[in-house]
Design an enzyme around this catalytic site. Structure first.
Site, PDB file in Angstrom:
ATOM      1  N   ASP A 190       0.831  -1.207   0.000  1.00 22.00           N
ATOM      2  CA  ASP A 190       0.000   0.000   0.000  1.00 22.00           C
ATOM      3  C   ASP A 190       0.862   1.252   0.000  1.00 22.00           C
ATOM      4  O   ASP A 190       1.863   1.326   0.723  1.00 22.00           O
ATOM      5  CB  ASP A 190      -0.908   0.035   1.235  1.00 22.00           C
ATOM      6  CG  ASP A 190      -1.913  -1.111   1.241  1.00 22.00           C
ATOM      7  OD1 ASP A 190      -1.945  -1.859   0.247  1.00 22.00           O
ATOM      8  OD2 ASP A 190      -2.652  -1.249   2.224  1.00 22.00           O
ATOM      9  N   LYS A 202      -6.577  11.098  10.056  1.00 21.27           N
ATOM     10  CA  LYS A 202      -6.305  10.352   8.825  1.00 21.27           C
ATOM     11  C   LYS A 202      -7.104  10.871   7.635  1.00 21.27           C
ATOM     12  O   LYS A 202      -6.542  11.169   6.580  1.00 21.27           O
ATOM     13  CB  LYS A 202      -6.589   8.859   9.037  1.00 21.27           C
ATOM     14  CG  LYS A 202      -6.303   8.019   7.788  1.00 21.27           C
ATOM     15  CD  LYS A 202      -6.498   6.533   8.052  1.00 21.27           C
ATOM     16  CE  LYS A 202      -6.173   5.723   6.802  1.00 21.27           C
ATOM     17  NZ  LYS A 202      -6.309   4.264   7.034  1.00 21.27           N
ATOM     18  N   ASP A 262      -4.404   2.471  -4.844  1.00 27.94           N
ATOM     19  CA  ASP A 262      -3.016   2.651  -4.418  1.00 27.94           C
ATOM     20  C   ASP A 262      -2.542   1.456  -3.603  1.00 27.94           C
ATOM     21  O   ASP A 262      -1.604   1.558  -2.823  1.00 27.94           O
ATOM     22  CB  ASP A 262      -2.844   3.945  -3.623  1.00 27.94           C
ATOM     23  CG  ASP A 262      -3.673   3.959  -2.352  1.00 27.94           C
ATOM     24  OD1 ASP A 262      -4.524   3.066  -2.187  1.00 27.94           O
ATOM     25  OD2 ASP A 262      -3.468   4.859  -1.516  1.00 27.94           O
TER      26      ASP A 262
END
EC number: 2.7.7.6
Length: 874
Positions: free
Chosen positions: A536, A623, A806
């Protein structure tokens, strides 16, 4: 032997019919609830027909302006309501009652009652705006569909205001004969002003019943035909896409590939977007894109039967491991006890408050809040648990096949998406765990074993530790024993349920235990793994901006630079916020803090800071604001993320409380009805004001890059043009957002609707262009990185590939190949020049103009360092 081709054709027939059934079920729910106006076809009709009826109402009003003589009684009352609102209310009521055998008079009275409520409660809203907004917010949270309930709640609110405020008079009901005239007038306007194909949409008809003539409303035949055609067309637009049991057709053109039957395949293009633009995206224009997509479609998957068996038992026994409980959080039989004495429970509002002590009233308020939170959480739980059942059902169905495949397509930025409604390699933890590669590969070398172990460590929750620590932890004897126990009896040894990714970790445990057993027997070379080891990106958007601008600070924060341990950008921002909050915890009385309409000082400021300290300022809080920054997030979306964080804490506590058979604890002290400063709004503003500037203290590259891209979008819009540029894959990304004029009609109790008006469609929307430009640019580049990486893997013989934007996965023994490709393609994309400079030049050359826009300077970061970074993809 199975005829897989015939089975595939049958599956696609089921997909097509499944989409129709799903559409029909959704619409039938609206009809059954008495809200036929909320069906897809009536919502469409409403949005299109409000304008002509509003014009009809205005014409009616103008007809009597300046006329001598007595005006119709209805006129004065209709002057109190905006034309669009009156039109919306009328048509919504008519559509709800049209198929209920209601008489014309009954419909007219219902229309008038709703019009009266609109005038009545608009008056209340104008007098006590904040209070009435709370009432509407409460009604929205309750998710009630009952207009009568909403009406009764508003009446109680009106009574409460009247009792507190001598200047506010209670409503005097309109006479019934007046109501009938108002309703009849509006129905006459409806019949005379709303047309389709030259025919009235609504018309009155009559029938004889018991010797009496009864009038009712009906729609014209042409509208009925339109509704039938609309239903058929829309129902077929969205088949319930599912996996394939034979390889999908390779994409050869933007319109030719994917599923095998015309009725399903025709619903999907390779690329979403304007058809004229999509035609340009041929194999000749972007051969690598076709190569990558077709390789992904050829990846063979199969159902992980070990995981399937466990989740089926978890559902059957309602154990709640890693999935929502199937037991309602709240219902009539399972509801917190009402603290109000039984003899007073029939009372409402002020009457109830007068009968209770202050302590009892506060208990009642707390109980109402607890019930509201539980009902909100229950709605989400029900939706999530239903999704689990659908996913497991589909996995059970496809477990009969040795291999399954997925169709892939792209959005307008070239981001890659699996075309499957339920089961998917791009799904959540359970969805991914239910799938594994068909191909099994050995874990013989040191490198392969390393990545197999790291995969387990990541899924368990050690993904922030160094690779050496992750491997060491997994090889620890105590951890190995735990994994063996889990694999042998996962419903007794349930430690897996506490992993970061419970079901993916469980899938890994099954393989790890098998590997350990074979090692013990000296047959380790016989072991085969079927699981993808995912790599990742560390906040992909910021990685791309930091790389293209060669920004040292950003490169370090998102692991582009080599380091001894993984850098955590979300945690770094959280630490900045913690330090700021700590200062306010010790603030003196002279210190003030202002955010929006909220000003805190002294005791207030210290209390707010302490409240957040006790809640917890974690990477989970920061986040989302950090992750979405490169994709166009704003201070407002940052505030929404703060709200989501609090809501998530509340939902988790509610679920935990139900599981433990207790009342949920409060996770924060913020309450709407507090008279002090610790209100939710103040709390959200406070934390947003700490987080938002803290992000730019950690990373700067995205901010300056996005500013330049927005300037280019504004320049394009001023020229009434869009943006169009070529990505590193050859994909041509077009962004041209045209202005549309939408008028939203709002009512007090009946919701609102966007109505479409006839507008010029050749004007580019400057604000929308500026808002979308930077997100599209960075999405296009991270999508390009994915496509180029997949192409390199194909060239090196890798055939089992998993991708989620991603996140990239393949077998453990091919992971080193994947990592080299990931890093190499990232460097190759940006090593030769400046991506932002290329973007600007491509437009200046096409427009033949010097825009005057300055490209941000590149920093000193050496892109080749990426090749030595262990944690850039981890």
């Amino acid at each position: 032997m199975q005829d897989l081709h015939a089975i595939q054709l049958q599956l696609e027939e089921e997909m097509f019919n499944g989409g129709i059934r799903r559409f029909e079920a959704d619409q039938q729910r609206q009809i059954a609830a008495g809200s036929e106006s909320d069906t897809a076809w009536n919502r469409r009709l409403l949005s299109e027909l409000i304008a002509p009826m509003a014009e009809g109402i205005q014409a009616y009003k103008e007809e009597y302006e300046g006329k001598k003589g007595r005006a119709p009684r209805a006129l004065a009352f209709l002057q109190c309501v905006e034309n669009e609102v009156a039109a919306y209310i009328t048509m919504k009521v008519v559509m709800d009652m049209l198929n209920t055998d209601a008489t014309l008079q009954a419909i007219a009275m219902s229309v008038a009652e709703r019009i009266e409520d609109q005038v009545r409660f608009s008056k209340l809203e104008g007098h006590a705006a904040k209070y009435f907004e709370k009432v509407k917010k409460s009604l929205k949270a309750s998710r009630t569909k009952s207009y009568r309930h909403a009406h009764n709640v508003a009446v109680v609110a009106e009574k409460s205001v009247a009792e507190k405020d001598a200047d506010f008079d209670r409503w005097e009901a309109w006479p019934k004969e007046t109501q009938l005239q108002i309703g009849t007038t509006l129905l006459e306007i409806l019949e005379g002003s709303v047309f389709y194909n030259g025919e009235p949409v609504f018309m009155r008809a009559m029938r004889t019943y018991g010797g009496k003539t009864i009038y009712y409303l009906q729609t014209s035949e042409s509208v009925g035909q339109w509704i039938s055609a609309f239903k058929e067309h829309v129902a077929q637009l969205s088949p319930a896409y599912a996996p394939c049991v034979i390889p999908p057709r390779p994409w050869r053109t933007p319109f030719n590939g994917g599923f095998h039957t015309e009725k399903v395949a025709s619903r999907i293009r390779l690329v979403k977007g304007n058809r004229e633009h999509v035609r340009k995206l041929t194999q000749k224009q972007m051969p690598k894109v076709y190569k990558a997509i077709n390789a992904l479609q050829n990846t063979q998957w199969q159902i992980n039967k070990d995981v399937l068996a466990v989740i089926e038992e978890v559902i059957r026994l309602d154990l709640g491991y890693g999935v929502p409980s199937f037991k309602p959080l709240i219902d009539k039989e399972n509801k917190p006890a009402n603290p109000v004495p039984v003899e007073f429970q029939h009372l409402r509002g002020r009457e109830l408050k007068e009968m209770l002590s202050p302590e009892q009233w506060q208990q009642f308020i707390n109980w109402k809040g607890e019930c509201a939170r539980l009902y909100t959480a229950e709605t989400k739980r029900g939706s999530k648990s239903a999704a689990v059942v659908r996913m497991v059902g589909q996995a059970r169905k496809y477990s009969a096949f040795e291999s399954i495949y997925f169709v892939y397509a792209m959005d307008s930025r070239s981001r890659v998406y699996v075309q499957s409604s339920t089961l998917s390699p791009q799904s959540n933890d359970l969805g991914k765990a239910l799938l594994r590669f068909t191909e099994g590969r050995p874990v013989n070398g040191v490198e392969a074993l390393k990545w197999f172990c790291i995969n387990g460590a990541n899924l368990w929750g050690w993904d922030k530790k160094t690779f050496d620590v992750r491997v060491s932890n997994v090889l620890d004897e105590e951890f190995q024993d735990m994994c063996r126990d889990i694999a042998a009896d996962p419903l007794t040894f349930t430690q897996w349920a506490k992993a970061d990714a419970p079901y993916e970790f469980l899938a890994w445990c099954f393989e790890y235990a098998q590997y350990l057993d074979l090692v013990d027997e000296g047959r380790a070379d016989e072991f085969r793994t079927h699981l993808p080891v995912h790599q990742d990106g560390s906040c992909s958007g910021i990685q791309h901006y930091s790389a293209m601008l060669r920004d040292e600070v950003g490169a370090k924060a998102v692991n582009l630079k080599p380091s001894d341990a993984p850098q955590d950008i979300y945690g770094a921002v959280a630490q900045v916020v913690i330090k700021k909050n700590a200062l306010y915890m010790d603030a003196d009385d002279a210190t003030t803090f202002t955010s929006g309409s909220v000003t805190l000082s002294g005791t207030e400021l210290r209390a707010m800071a302490s409240a957040w300290d006790s809640i917890g300022i974690t990477r989970s809080l920061t986040k989302k604001p950090v992750m979405t920054l490169p994709y166009g997030s704003t201070r407002l979306t940052c505030r929404e993320s703060v709200i989501d964080y609090i809501v998530d804490l509340e939902e988790k506590e509610a679920q935990k409380a139900v599981a433990e058979g207790r009342t949920a604890n409060k996770v924060h002290p913020f309450e709407d009805d507090r008279q002090d400063y610790l209100t939710p709004g103040a709390a959200y503003n406070y934390m947003t004001a700490l987080i938002w500037p803290s992000i730019s203290e950690v990373v700067k590259a995205p901010i300056v890059a996005m500013k330049m891209i927005r300037q280019l979008a504004r320049f394009a819009a001023k020229r009434n043009e869009g943006l169009m540029y070529t990505l590193p894959t050859g994909f041509i990304l077009e962004q041209k957002i045209m202005a549309t004029e939408m008028l939203r009609v709002r009512t007090c109790l009946m919701g609102d609707i966007k109505m479409s008006l006839q507008v010029e469609t050749d004007i580019v929307d400057e604000a929308a262009m500026m808002g979308a430009a930077a997100p599209n640019f960075v999405h296009g580049h991270d999508a390009s990185h994915l496509i180029l990486t997949v192409c390199e893997l194909v060239d090196k013989g890798v055939t089992s590939i998993a991708v989620i934007h991603d996140s990239f996965g393949t077998h453990a023994d091919n992971t080193l190949t994947l990592r080299v490709a990931l890093k190499g393609q990232m460097v190759a994309m940006y090593i030769d020049g400046n991506a932002l400079q290329k973007l600007l030049e491509e437009h200046e050359v096409r427009w033949m103009v010097d825009t005057g826009i300055e490209v941000p300077e590149q920093g000193e970061f050496d892109l080749n360092e990426i090749m030595d970074s262990e944690y850039v993809f981890a």
